[in-house]
Design an enzyme around this catalytic site. Structure first.
Site, PDB file in Angstrom:
ATOM      1  N   CYS A  47      -2.992   2.946  16.157  1.00  0.00           N
ATOM      2  CA  CYS A  47      -4.087   3.867  16.470  1.00  0.00           C
ATOM      3  C   CYS A  47      -3.774   4.687  17.727  1.00  0.00           C
ATOM      4  O   CYS A  47      -3.408   4.121  18.764  1.00  0.00           O
ATOM      5  CB  CYS A  47      -5.359   3.038  16.672  1.00  0.00           C
ATOM      6  SG  CYS A  47      -6.808   4.008  17.079  1.00  0.00           S
ATOM      7  N   TYR A  91       0.822  -1.211   0.000  1.00  0.00           N
ATOM      8  CA  TYR A  91       0.000   0.000   0.000  1.00  0.00           C
ATOM      9  C   TYR A  91       0.857   1.262   0.000  1.00  0.00           C
ATOM     10  O   TYR A  91       0.500   2.255  -0.635  1.00  0.00           O
ATOM     11  CB  TYR A  91      -1.011  -0.009   1.154  1.00  0.00           C
ATOM     12  CG  TYR A  91      -2.252  -0.779   0.761  1.00  0.00           C
ATOM     13  CD1 TYR A  91      -3.250  -0.173   0.002  1.00  0.00           C
ATOM     14  CD2 TYR A  91      -2.390  -2.122   1.073  1.00  0.00           C
ATOM     15  CE1 TYR A  91      -4.366  -0.880  -0.411  1.00  0.00           C
ATOM     16  CE2 TYR A  91      -3.498  -2.849   0.657  1.00  0.00           C
ATOM     17  CZ  TYR A  91      -4.481  -2.214  -0.083  1.00  0.00           C
ATOM     18  OH  TYR A  91      -5.569  -2.916  -0.510  1.00  0.00           O
ATOM     19  N   HIS A 102     -15.421   1.975  -2.503  1.00  0.00           N
ATOM     20  CA  HIS A 102     -14.359   1.067  -2.062  1.00  0.00           C
ATOM     21  C   HIS A 102     -13.321   1.738  -1.171  1.00  0.00           C
ATOM     22  O   HIS A 102     -12.225   1.224  -1.002  1.00  0.00           O
ATOM     23  CB  HIS A 102     -13.692   0.411  -3.288  1.00  0.00           C
ATOM     24  CG  HIS A 102     -14.601  -0.537  -4.006  1.00  0.00           C
ATOM     25  ND1 HIS A 102     -14.384  -0.979  -5.294  1.00  0.00           N
ATOM     26  CD2 HIS A 102     -15.741  -1.159  -3.600  1.00  0.00           C
ATOM     27  CE1 HIS A 102     -15.347  -1.817  -5.642  1.00  0.00           C
ATOM     28  NE2 HIS A 102     -16.185  -1.929  -4.641  1.00  0.00           N
ATOM     29  N   ASP A 143      -8.251   6.041  -5.689  1.00  0.00           N
ATOM     30  CA  ASP A 143      -7.080   6.868  -6.005  1.00  0.00           C
ATOM     31  C   ASP A 143      -7.262   8.355  -5.701  1.00  0.00           C
ATOM     32  O   ASP A 143      -6.313   9.140  -5.853  1.00  0.00           O
ATOM     33  CB  ASP A 143      -6.676   6.675  -7.476  1.00  0.00           C
ATOM     34  CG  ASP A 143      -7.798   6.993  -8.465  1.00  0.00           C
ATOM     35  OD1 ASP A 143      -8.671   7.826  -8.159  1.00  0.00           O
ATOM     36  OD2 ASP A 143      -7.801   6.387  -9.562  1.00  0.00           O
TER      37      ASP A 143
HETATM   38  P1  OAD Z   1     -11.208  -3.186 -14.191  1.00  0.00           P
HETATM   39  O1  OAD Z   1      -9.718  -3.289 -14.254  1.00  0.00           O
HETATM   40  O2  OAD Z   1     -12.004  -4.423 -13.998  1.00  0.00           O
HETATM   41  O3  OAD Z   1     -11.727  -2.530 -15.533  1.00  0.00           O
HETATM   42  C1  OAD Z   1     -11.106  -1.435 -16.109  1.00  0.00           C
HETATM   43  C2  OAD Z   1     -11.923  -1.016 -17.303  1.00  0.00           C
HETATM   44  O4  OAD Z   1     -11.354   0.161 -17.795  1.00  0.00           O
HETATM   45  C3  OAD Z   1     -11.935  -2.038 -18.456  1.00  0.00           C
HETATM   46  O5  OAD Z   1     -13.267  -2.211 -18.910  1.00  0.00           O
HETATM   47  C4  OAD Z   1     -11.065  -1.360 -19.530  1.00  0.00           C
HETATM   48  O6  OAD Z   1     -11.508  -1.649 -20.856  1.00  0.00           O
HETATM   49  C5  OAD Z   1     -11.319   0.102 -19.203  1.00  0.00           C
HETATM   50  N1  OAD Z   1     -10.273   1.030 -19.656  1.00  0.00           N
HETATM   51  C6  OAD Z   1      -8.945   0.827 -19.822  1.00  0.00           C
HETATM   52  N2  OAD Z   1      -8.334   1.958 -20.237  1.00  0.00           N
HETATM   53  C7  OAD Z   1      -9.318   2.911 -20.319  1.00  0.00           C
HETATM   54  C8  OAD Z   1      -9.336   4.290 -20.679  1.00  0.00           C
HETATM   55  N3  OAD Z   1      -8.216   4.947 -21.024  1.00  0.00           N
HETATM   56  N4  OAD Z   1     -10.524   4.943 -20.660  1.00  0.00           N
HETATM   57  C9  OAD Z   1     -11.657   4.296 -20.298  1.00  0.00           C
HETATM   58  N5  OAD Z   1     -11.703   3.006 -19.954  1.00  0.00           N
HETATM   59  C10 OAD Z   1     -10.544   2.315 -19.954  1.00  0.00           C
HETATM   60  O7  OAD Z   1     -11.537  -2.091 -13.090  1.00  0.00           O
HETATM   61  P2  OAD Z   1     -12.882  -1.838 -12.287  1.00  0.00           P
HETATM   62  O8  OAD Z   1     -14.063  -2.196 -13.108  1.00  0.00           O
HETATM   63  O9  OAD Z   1     -12.796  -0.475 -11.735  1.00  0.00           O
HETATM   64  O10 OAD Z   1     -12.270  -3.404  -6.135  1.00  0.00           O
HETATM   65  O11 OAD Z   1     -12.718  -2.886 -11.122  1.00  0.00           O
HETATM   66  C11 OAD Z   1     -13.714  -2.932 -10.140  1.00  0.00           C
HETATM   67  C12 OAD Z   1     -13.131  -3.312  -8.821  1.00  0.00           C
HETATM   68  O12 OAD Z   1     -12.346  -4.499  -8.952  1.00  0.00           O
HETATM   69  C13 OAD Z   1     -12.137  -2.324  -8.248  1.00  0.00           C
HETATM   70  O13 OAD Z   1     -12.750  -1.219  -7.612  1.00  0.00           O
HETATM   71  C14 OAD Z   1     -11.411  -3.163  -7.252  1.00  0.00           C
HETATM   72  C15 OAD Z   1     -11.215  -4.434  -8.061  1.00  0.00           C
HETATM   73  O14 OAD Z   1     -11.231  -5.582  -7.351  1.00  0.00           O
HETATM   74  C16 OAD Z   1     -11.773  -3.371  -4.891  1.00  0.00           C
HETATM   75  O15 OAD Z   1     -10.617  -3.087  -4.669  1.00  0.00           O
HETATM   76  C17 OAD Z   1     -12.761  -3.682  -3.814  1.00  0.00           C
END
Ligand code: OAD
Length: 253
Positions: free
Chosen positions: A160, A65, A128, A102
């Site tokens: 803490c 992290y 998240h 982020d």
């Molecule tokens: P993913 O990594 O699953 O998906 C990322 C998406 O962004 C994909 O559909 C890509 O096609 C798209 N992508 C890539 N480059 C891009 C760009 N320049 N512009 C627009 N889209 C683009 O990420 P999330 O869906 O956010 O959870 O993942 C969901 C959750 O899975 C996260 O919040 C995290 C992870 O486990 C936790 O940490 C609890």
């Protein structure tokens, strides 16, 4: 064509829920979770972002992290974050819901609004958590991130000030519940939305991914900006296969 349809749907909608994922930050240099570039250092998130991993080796989890914080802190909001912030500040009825930890939406909002109070309206509901906050693993304390310099022993890790328990990043780990207030706010906005703008998420991780399905069930138009395939492709009304940084400012500005 698709862009004009998206603009029109957003112009007509009195209430809009925007749902973002890692893809909105990709052009800022933050790695996504899945697909190309979806690697965090040499670890897969599923290996380290869990309460079990933290219980087993808190130093290793903190090291990961601390590295992520440093890396993300060097990134800057991109054109999509900034366009969203401008738009949410300029009109009523916009709720941004993000799966991202982020803080780039927050930083864009502050950059555009100029002062933290005015920025509030463009800050996302964080499903998240945040990389830049800590929580106590024993009591209910939550607060700004501590600086982690030494991960070589448990004693050197941040503790803490209230109860002496070990601090951890204030993010949702695999197998954990999402923050109840954020879930409530996100799903209430979705249930009330007339349009739902989805940006950069595969829509694979629940319960967060359900925000879009709730909006759709409530009759919202579903507009999806993502260059790759998503779980929402079948249910979208407008599908823009482009990156967030190029498409979002054109749709919103
Ligand atoms: P993913 O990594 O699953 O998906 C990322 C998406 O962004 C994909 O559909 C890509 O096609 C798209 N992508 C890539 N480059 C891009 C760009 N320049 N512009 C627009 N889209 C683009 O990420 P999330 O869906 O956010 O959870 O993942 C969901 C959750 O899975 C996260 O919040 C995290 C992870 O486990 C936790 O940490 C609890």
């Amino acid at each position: 064509m698709n862009e004009a349809a998206a603009r029109e749907a957003l112009r007509r909608a009195r209430r809009v829920v925007v749902f973002t994922g890692a893809g909105v930050s990709a052009e800022s240099g933050v790695p996504t979770f899945r697909g190309a570039g979806g690697l965090w250092k040499t670890f897969r998130p599923e290996e380290l972002a869990t309460p079990i991993a933290f219980g087993r080796d808190p130093g290793l989890v903190w090291e990961w992290y601390a590295w992520r914080r440093e890396m993300v802190a060097r990134c800057r909001p991109n054109a999509a974050h900034l366009a969203l912030a401008r738009w949410a500040l300029a009109r009523a009825g916009v709720t941004i819901v993000s799966q991202n930890v982020d803080d780039l939406h927050e930083r864009a909002a502050r950059e555009v609004a100029g002062d933290p109070e005015a920025a509030r309206r463009a800050e996302p509901v964080r499903l998240h958590g945040s990389l830049f906050h800590d929580q106590c693993s024993r009591c209910a304390w939550r607060g700004p991130a501590s600086t982690v310099v030494d991960t070589s022993s448990v004693a050197a890790l941040p503790h803490c000030a209230e109860c002496g328990g070990l601090l951890r990043p204030d993010v949702v780990w695999f197998g954990e519940m999402l923050p109840a207030k954020a879930v409530e706010a996100a799903f209430a906005a979705a249930a009330d939305a007339e349009a739902c703008l989805v940006i950069g998420t595969t829509g694979a991780v629940y319960p967060a991914a359900g925000v879009v399905h709730t909006a759709r069930a409530a009759g919202a138009r579903i507009l999806v900006v993502d260059p790759g395939p998503t779980e929402y492709d079948e249910v979208s009304d407008v599908r823009i296969r482009e990156t967030a940084g190029s498409a979002v400012p054109r749709i919103l500005d």
